[in-house]
Scaffold this motif. Sequence first.
Motif: not given
Length: 264
Positions: A147, A149, A151-152, A167, A169, A175, A214, A216
């Motif tokens: 994906l 991204i 960060r999640d 979050w 990161e 992450n 995540a 998106v």
Amino acid sequence: MKLVTFDPFRTLGLPGVRYIKPEHMQQHREELAAADWLLFPGYWQIHSLHYVLKRRIFPSMSSYHLGHDKVEMTRALQTACPDHIPATLITSADSYGLSQILDQWSFPFVAKSVRSSQGMGVWMIENRQQLYEYAERESVLYVQTLLPIVRDLRIVVVGEEIVASYWREGSGFLNNVSQGGRVRTDLPVPEAALSLVSGLARYLDINHAGFDVAMVDGHPYILEFNRLFGNTGIPDLSTRVSEAMQRYLLGPVASPASDTSVSA
């Protein structure tokens, strides 16, 4: 209320908890059969405790069974919320499985061990050689789309509450805080992610888990959940978890008395 724990560290702060070593379970059968809740048994214990002794277990049986490995978890999530799971292929670690991946997938993508946590057993696969090396290590191949991204989210559910959300990161591919990722509490957590996790946890009866999500283009994707999650994300997370467990197990009014006795 009679509470028995098999993991004293995860039940710190709960009142009236009795600790019994998991390996001594059979020596305390009558005590276990009389308990209101049995807390944090090992996976190898749960069938005897639930199906034979008929005791309530925390975390729930769903938390144990669906969270046992990534294959069980992903297949359940694909059935429950297919639009919120990254494209995933689970196949055999043989020539057939490799041909499936090479025919259907483009590099790079993510590969995982089916039983791993804290960012371990997760790799970015960028070429055929890396795929072959991954297949040599694993008995089941689990590949997932990469994906876009940086960060999640970690969303922690205890009982029927979301007790924390933040979050994570990293400076590279992973992450996870345990892999060097940093916690970001200065960014808002999207309501779409909170709503998805809250509804899914209730629907599947998952009552103790850290969900990794995540985002998106505003759409939440569940990467996985961990039944036994770390408490290092934010300073007071262990206190929040303990208080939520107390509300769930004992109700809104709990006795302040505490029994810290230990059974050898």
